[in-house]
Design a protein around this motif. Structure first.
Motif, short mmCIF file in Angstrom:
data_model
loop_
_atom_site.label_atom_id
_atom_site.label_comp_id
_atom_site.label_asym_id
_atom_site.label_seq_id
_atom_site.Cartn_x
_atom_site.Cartn_y
_atom_site.Cartn_z
N ASP A 184 36.76 7.19 -2.49
CA ASP A 184 37.18 8.59 -2.50
C ASP A 184 37.14 9.20 -1.11
N VAL A 185 36.13 8.82 -0.32
CA VAL A 185 35.94 9.47 0.97
C VAL A 185 35.12 8.56 1.88
N LEU A 186 35.39 8.64 3.17
CA LEU A 186 34.54 8.04 4.18
C LEU A 186 33.64 9.15 4.70
N VAL A 187 32.33 9.00 4.50
CA VAL A 187 31.37 10.03 4.89
C VAL A 187 31.07 9.92 6.38
N PHE A 188 31.03 11.07 7.05
CA PHE A 188 30.75 11.11 8.48
C PHE A 188 29.43 11.80 8.77
N VAL A 189 28.53 11.09 9.43
CA VAL A 189 27.36 11.66 10.10
C VAL A 189 27.70 11.60 11.58
N VAL A 190 27.88 12.75 12.19
CA VAL A 190 28.67 12.80 13.42
C VAL A 190 27.93 12.37 14.68
N GLY A 191 26.61 12.37 14.66
CA GLY A 191 25.85 11.98 15.85
C GLY A 191 25.10 13.15 16.45
N GLY A 192 23.99 12.83 17.14
CA GLY A 192 23.10 13.85 17.66
C GLY A 192 23.31 14.19 19.12
N ALA A 193 22.47 15.11 19.59
CA ALA A 193 22.61 15.65 20.93
C ALA A 193 21.98 14.79 22.01
N ALA A 194 21.07 13.89 21.63
CA ALA A 194 20.24 13.19 22.61
C ALA A 194 21.01 12.49 23.73
N PRO A 195 22.12 11.81 23.43
CA PRO A 195 22.77 11.06 24.53
C PRO A 195 23.37 11.93 25.63
N VAL A 196 23.80 13.15 25.29
CA VAL A 196 24.60 13.91 26.26
C VAL A 196 24.28 15.40 26.31
N GLY A 197 23.43 15.90 25.44
CA GLY A 197 23.21 17.33 25.33
C GLY A 197 24.05 17.92 24.22
N ILE A 198 23.61 19.02 23.65
CA ILE A 198 24.21 19.50 22.42
C ILE A 198 25.63 20.03 22.60
N ALA A 199 25.92 20.73 23.68
CA ALA A 199 27.27 21.27 23.88
C ALA A 199 28.28 20.14 24.06
N ALA A 200 27.95 19.18 24.90
CA ALA A 200 28.86 18.05 25.11
C ALA A 200 29.01 17.21 23.85
N ALA A 201 27.93 17.06 23.09
CA ALA A 201 27.98 16.29 21.85
C ALA A 201 28.94 16.92 20.86
N ARG A 202 28.92 18.23 20.77
CA ARG A 202 29.82 18.91 19.84
C ARG A 202 31.28 18.70 20.24
N GLU A 203 31.56 18.71 21.53
CA GLU A 203 32.93 18.46 21.99
C GLU A 203 33.35 17.03 21.69
N MET A 204 32.46 16.09 21.87
CA MET A 204 32.77 14.69 21.58
C MET A 204 33.01 14.46 20.10
N VAL A 205 32.29 15.17 19.27
CA VAL A 205 32.50 15.07 17.82
C VAL A 205 33.89 15.60 17.48
N ARG A 206 34.24 16.75 18.05
CA ARG A 206 35.55 17.35 17.78
C ARG A 206 36.67 16.42 18.25
N ASP A 207 36.50 15.84 19.43
CA ASP A 207 37.50 14.91 19.95
C ASP A 207 37.57 13.64 19.11
N GLY A 208 36.42 13.17 18.66
CA GLY A 208 36.40 11.96 17.85
C GLY A 208 37.13 12.12 16.53
N ILE A 209 36.91 13.23 15.85
CA ILE A 209 37.62 13.49 14.60
C ILE A 209 39.12 13.57 14.85
#
Length: 290
Positions: free
Chosen positions: A117-142
């Motif tokens: 029915d669906v592929l579930v996404f756990v998008v990843g945390g802030a630790a590798p790059v910081g929270i602001a950059a992580a959010r941008e990478m998640v948006r780009d990844g999707i």
């Protein structure tokens, strides 16, 4: 009423035949609840216990083999409610970020092969790059995955996690954030997966569920014990914690979701039990509380 009395009453439902089947028709076993079973054993157990759905984890699919996993669920006539999981986008360099995208392409292929029915996404945390950059990478990844998923006929379900996981597992921490991330895409292509363990605490959770109405692609249940013994492995069996499961399920139903309800429990003590006993108790608590 004592737990023993309630469970016995739920067990007595097994003698009601069709009524029990109807009540269990939305139950799906998330494989992480009984990790001692490989894909084949989990499928056989669902058939044995009259559980109509199963959610498979990618490492278990890899161990058992994708082709054999597909054949197993097809032969059993089981419904695959989800594949867990895609995501984990943030990474400190472009090469690693690209490798993560490639792995998510493979996850989409697996979900398509299993007709999940669906592929579930756990998008990843802030630790590798910081929270602001992580959010941008998640948006780009999707954004990088949506065209491929559309072509494969796979829906992407964004699962917000409790804020305590923002550092290592998910910078997506509320339903509102997940809806904002999904908003640029068609409602039937990118949506949200609601897990009671992660959303029960929010003061506006019922309004958030209502706002998610056309994008709900999954609903997961477990419970929150007090005190919480561990962040990752602390969730417990329904009824052994403080979450108002029925209220949340009613809200999700009212929002228009009528799909499978997965029982997803990360708990070492439960993992150490006989998995057949766990599945028996899962059915009883599902009937009683969900």
């Amino acid at each position: 009423m004592g737990r023993e009395t309630v469970d016995a009453g739920a067990a007595d439902c097994s003698h009601k035949g069709g009524a029990l089947v109807a009540e269990l028709s939305r139950l799906s076993l998330n494989q992480i609840t009984t990790p001692a079973w490989n894909v084949g054993a989990a499928v056989e157990a669902c058939v044995r216990h009259s559980v109509p759905g199963v959610s498979l984890w990618r490492h278990k699919i890899s161990e058992f083999g994708l082709k054999q996993s597909v054949q197993s669920v097809r032969d059993a006539g089981l419904h695959v409610s989800s594949v867990c999981r895609g995501g984990m986008f943030p990474a400190p360099d472009a090469i690693e970020r690209r490798a993560k995208i490639e792995d998510n392409f493979r996850a989409i292929d697996e979900a398509a092969a299993l007709n999940a029915d669906v592929l579930v996404f756990v998008v990843g945390g802030a630790a590798p790059v910081g929270i602001a950059a992580a959010r941008e990478m998640v948006r780009d990844g999707i954004a990088a995955l949506v065209p491929y998923a559309e072509q494969a006929g796979v829906r992407l379900g964004l699962e917000p996690l409790h804020p305590m996981f923002a550092g290592d597992r998910s910078v997506l921490t509320t339903v509102d954030e997940a809806l904002d991330l999904a908003a640029p895409y068609a409602e039937d292509r990118v949506g949200v997966v609601l897990d009671v363990f992660h959303i029960w605490w929010h003061p506006n959770v019922l309004q958030q569920i209502a706002a998610a109405s056309r994008r709900i692609m999954g609903f997961h249940v477990s419970d929150w014990p007090v005190p919480l013994p561990d962040t990752l492995l602390g969730r417990c069996m329904m009824g052994d914690g403080i979450i108002d499961l029925r209220t949340l399920r009613t809200a999700v139903d009212a929002a228009g979701y009528s799909g499978p309800i997965e029982v997803e429990i990360f708990n070492q003590a439960i993992w150490d039990e006989d998995p057949d006993a766990v599945l028996t108790r899962t059915k009883q608590r599902f009937l009683e509380l969900v």
